[in-house]
Enzyme design. Structure first.
Site, PDB file in Angstrom:
ATOM      1  N   SER A 166       0.827  -1.202   0.000  1.00 25.88           N
ATOM      2  CA  SER A 166       0.000   0.000   0.000  1.00 25.88           C
ATOM      3  C   SER A 166       0.861   1.251   0.000  1.00 25.88           C
ATOM      4  O   SER A 166       1.969   1.260   0.556  1.00 25.88           O
ATOM      5  CB  SER A 166      -0.903   0.001   1.239  1.00 25.88           C
ATOM      6  OG  SER A 166      -1.526   1.247   1.422  1.00 25.88           O
TER       7      SER A 166
ATOM      8  N   TYR B 249      -2.483  -0.219   9.951  1.00 27.93           N
ATOM      9  CA  TYR B 249      -2.631  -0.783   8.609  1.00 27.93           C
ATOM     10  C   TYR B 249      -1.323  -0.667   7.826  1.00 27.93           C
ATOM     11  O   TYR B 249      -0.839  -1.639   7.236  1.00 27.93           O
ATOM     12  CB  TYR B 249      -3.759  -0.071   7.863  1.00 27.93           C
ATOM     13  CG  TYR B 249      -3.854  -0.429   6.407  1.00 27.93           C
ATOM     14  CD1 TYR B 249      -4.267  -1.694   6.015  1.00 27.93           C
ATOM     15  CD2 TYR B 249      -3.525   0.502   5.418  1.00 27.93           C
ATOM     16  CE1 TYR B 249      -4.347  -2.038   4.664  1.00 27.93           C
ATOM     17  CE2 TYR B 249      -3.609   0.173   4.077  1.00 27.93           C
ATOM     18  CZ  TYR B 249      -4.020  -1.090   3.703  1.00 27.93           C
ATOM     19  OH  TYR B 249      -4.089  -1.412   2.379  1.00 27.93           O
TER      20      TYR B 249
END
Length: 354
Positions: A142, A167
């Site tokens: 990501s 995350y």
């Protein structure tokens, strides 16, 4: 690059999710005689019926296209015996690991879900590759790993050891685990840092879906950092094309003999959040999904958010000929057309629930 998957078995985890669904459907339509094994837990992080509709479309595509076989396995990557059994039964040539617990803000209230899915689950994939063999593992990272880096555009050579959300920390952990397994066991792996993917059949927890929901209900649109935010929005078709290109070419050994490489995959053109909202409103108006523009509520920055994302995609272009082709106006127009067809026109003031 074109597809070269004839006779290959491709395992796609998270195949009922947004990116996994689009990738699986693309392969089923375009690649004759490939076998797609789809693994997904169908969890309730967001509307399960949307995931089921994606899955049904994949099943219908496989039957209608008659281009290969399609197998769905319901299960969680945290279930190691299940992961092992899938590898043992299907012996995938290519693995695309897209299953993950997504969302930055959700990680503040549900941290255990991120460790289980993104770290433990990925570890089980790596162990299966080590023990049972794998031709090439592609895994989702990501843009969140860049944290609050001030230097733009973000390069894969930039520092990524200061995550601002759990995350992001789990995704960086995946990159480190992947490198170590590739180094130790010779498994070819490619990590892809996705930049703000959007489009039809997207995730309802993403900003453009939430903005749509607020507009339909006539509620204020929450805009964080008082609108002073930029995102490198990337249309789903461009993402799928990039993944396909990577699937066709495993990385060569680096100077240390390790077959592991990380790429940014984005549009390479950050857009101001307020401009994004205006383009979205115009697209929704065009499709008669809303009848007027909304009111924006300017709010301070949220914990875990970053000011901007901006992908340097030069390596993807050099190694794979990747170029992002879909601009924001075209992409959001396609999203609005899909939304109108999927949820129905003139769904105003709270008739639809996410």
């Amino acid at each position: 690059m074109g597809m070269d998957f004839m006779g290959k078995t491709i395992l796609i985890t998270g195949a009922a999710g947004f990116i996994g669904f689009h990738l699986a459907r693309h392969i089923l339509v375009k690649s004759p005689l490939a076998r797609v094994v789809a693994l997904d837990s169908l969890n309730d992080y967001y509307d399960v019926s949307l995931k089921m509709d994606r899955l049904h479309m994949l099943q219908e595509t496989a039957i209608g296209a008659d281009t290969g076989s399609f197998v769905f396995v319901k299960g969680n990557l945290a279930d190691r015996p299940l992961v092992d059994s899938v590898f043992e039964e299907y012996r995938p040539d290519i693995i695309v690991n897209l299953a993950a617990q997504a969302g930055v803000r959700y990680s503040l209230s549900h941290p255990e879900a991120y460790i289980e899915a993104n770290v433990v689950g990925f570890f089980h994939i790596l162990e299966a590759c080590r023990r049972l063999g794998a031709g090439h593992l592609i895994y989702a990272s990501s843009s969140s790993v860049y944290g609050n880096n001030k230097k733009v555009p973000y390069s894969t050579k930039d520092r990524t050891d200061r995550p601002v959300s759990l995350y992001a920390a789990t995704k960086k952990s995946d990159e480190l685990l992947a490198y170590s397994y590739s180094k130790l066991y010779g498994i070819p792996m490619t990590g892809l840092r996705f930049f703000t993917v959007y489009g039809p059949f997207g995730r309802p927890d993403m900003a453009y879906f939430k903005f749509t929901d607020k507009l339909i209900k006539g509620e204020k649109i929450p805009v964080y950092n008082y609108g002073d935010m930029y995102r490198d929005f990337t249309y789903i078709d461009d993402i799928v094309q990039g993944i396909e290109n990577v699937m066709n070419k495993a990385p060569e050994p680096d100077d240390g003999g390790v077959r592991h490489k990380i790429y940014n995959i984005g549009n390479g053109n950050p857009e101001k959040l307020l401009d994004f909202i205006e383009i979205l409103e115009n697209a929704l108006l065009e499709e008669n999904i809303i009848d007027k523009k909304g009111v924006k509520e300017l709010l301070p920055m949220q914990p875990g958010d970053v000011y901007q994302t901006y992908a340097d995609i030069a390596e993807m272009e050099k190694d794979f000929g990747f170029v992002s082709r879909i601009g924001l106006k075209e992409g959001l127009a396609q999203y609005a057309k899909w939304y109108a067809g999927y949820y129905g026109r003139k769904v105003l003031h709270g008739d639809r629930r996410i």
